[in-house]
Design an enzyme around this catalytic site. Structure first.
Site, PDB file in Angstrom:
ATOM      1  N   CYS A  39      13.076  12.756  24.748  1.00 44.84           N
ATOM      2  CA  CYS A  39      14.314  13.543  24.826  1.00 44.84           C
ATOM      3  C   CYS A  39      15.453  12.819  24.131  1.00 44.84           C
ATOM      4  O   CYS A  39      16.033  11.872  24.679  1.00 44.84           O
ATOM      5  CB  CYS A  39      14.669  13.815  26.288  1.00 44.84           C
ATOM      6  N   CYS A  55      18.821  13.270  25.959  1.00 44.60           N
ATOM      7  CA  CYS A  55      18.936  12.447  27.174  1.00 44.60           C
ATOM      8  C   CYS A  55      19.192  10.985  26.856  1.00 44.60           C
ATOM      9  O   CYS A  55      20.001  10.324  27.511  1.00 44.60           O
ATOM     10  CB  CYS A  55      17.648  12.547  27.994  1.00 44.60           C
ATOM     11  N   ASP A  56      18.478  10.462  25.855  1.00 44.52           N
ATOM     12  CA  ASP A  56      18.411   9.020  25.673  1.00 44.52           C
ATOM     13  C   ASP A  56      19.005   8.480  24.373  1.00 44.52           C
ATOM     14  O   ASP A  56      19.112   7.262  24.213  1.00 44.52           O
ATOM     15  CB  ASP A  56      16.949   8.557  25.759  1.00 44.52           C
TER      16      ASP A  56
END
Length: 323
Positions: A134, A137-138
């Site tokens: 992701c 997300c990261d």
């Protein structure tokens, strides 16, 4: 066999949010957790984009908080796997697990989708420590770093382009000699000076030191040459598989296997609702999954209420009153 009002299949943000709402509406609710309570979010080292946590939160801690909040209102977690369902006869529906059978007046499906894995050494070991599925997300955690992206389709290039907002360089590793992504995306990626391409190559292993990724082992498929390539992170975008096989075709899916719902999160089976990544193949975020879980729960509450002579306002009212 145990009779309950609602069975939630899946325990990620969608499932735990759905359980919070149905339990708070005083409907007996069982959450069948599957292999990992919390779903994919529980395997994420740090979550930096879930509202309400300005300093970020560890994925397992977020899942734990959501679980406890649902349990506070009476939701029951059943640590088991669904093996079979019977939606053909209508409500109450039969949901079988490895150890128990439930009869549920309504079912909320939040079983999610699983990112395809490389299945190479180091992939599991370094998940959340340099290995991610992701970028949204990261990506923030890789500011100024050199990273690699595995894949060659639309998702891989979209995420590679996004990752250039943070990374120093992004190297796309693709097993073929041409990309599968759309022409427009390829043009954007080729024009981005931070993105590099390595063709006819696969990742054979992910390596690390001090519990963090520091290299990948690459194999050139035409020459057989194997070499180590230094990197600070590995982002894998080779597709997702919705976990819909267990329903045996009893609820409608699209060609890829994602469960289809209407604008009220209702599947083609009256009384069976769905939300989160079992339905959403676009956003794939914890917060959008939670929102869909909420919507699916509210519609399930309404559906059960209508069957008993109550409408949406009366049945949802319990979820809005102070505890």
């Amino acid at each position: 066999m145990r009779k309950v009002r609602v069975v939630v299949i899946g325990s990620g943000p969608a499932g735990l949010t759905a359980a919070l709402y149905t339990a708070r509406a005083q409907l007996s609710t069982v959450v069948i957790t599957g292999m990992q309570l919390g779903g994919q979010i529980a395997t994420t080292h740090e979550v930096d984009n879930f509202p309400g946590f300005p300093e970020g939160v560890l994925g397992p801690d977020l899942a734990d908080k959501m679980q406890k909040q649902a349990e506070r209102f009476g939701a029951e977690m059943v640590y088991d796997l669904v093996t079979e369902v019977d939606f053909t006869a209508g409500s109450p529906f039969t949901v079988k697990t490895q150890n128990e059978t439930f009869l549920a007046d309504s079912v909320i499906v939040t079983i999610g989708a699983s990112p395809r894995r490389l299945w190479v050494p180091g992939e599991t070991e370094f998940t959340g420590r340099g290995v991610s599925w992701c970028a949204t997300c990261d990506g923030f955690f890789f500011r100024g770093k050199d990273i690699v992206v595995a894949g060659g389709g639309d998702s891989a290039l979209q995420e590679a382009i996004f990752l250039t907002k943070f990374a120093n360089t992004v190297t796309v590793i693709h097993r073929r000699d041409t990309l599968r992504a759309s022409t427009a995306l390829q043009a954007r990626a080729f024009a981005n000076e931070k993105i590099r391409f390595v063709y006819d190559t696969v990742i054979e292993a992910i390596k690390g030191e001090d519990n963090m990724v520091n290299a990948v082992s690459l194999k050139h498929l035409k020459t057989g040459e194997v070499r180590d390539f230094k990197t600070d992170g590995v982002f894998i975008f080779i597709g997702y598989d919705p976990n819909s096989e267990v329903f045996g075709g009893q609820i409608d899916t699209d060609a890829a296997g994602y469960v289809m719902v209407n604008n009220r999160m209702q599947t083609n089976v009256e009384g069976v609702f769905a939300g989160g990544e079992i339905h959403d193949d676009i956003f794939r975020q914890a917060i959008t999954a939670a929102g869909e879980g909420c919507a699916a729960a509210l519609m399930a509450i309404n559906w059960l209420g209508e069957r008993e002579g109550n409408g949406l306002l009366q049945t949802i009212e319990a979820t809005l009153e102070p505890a």
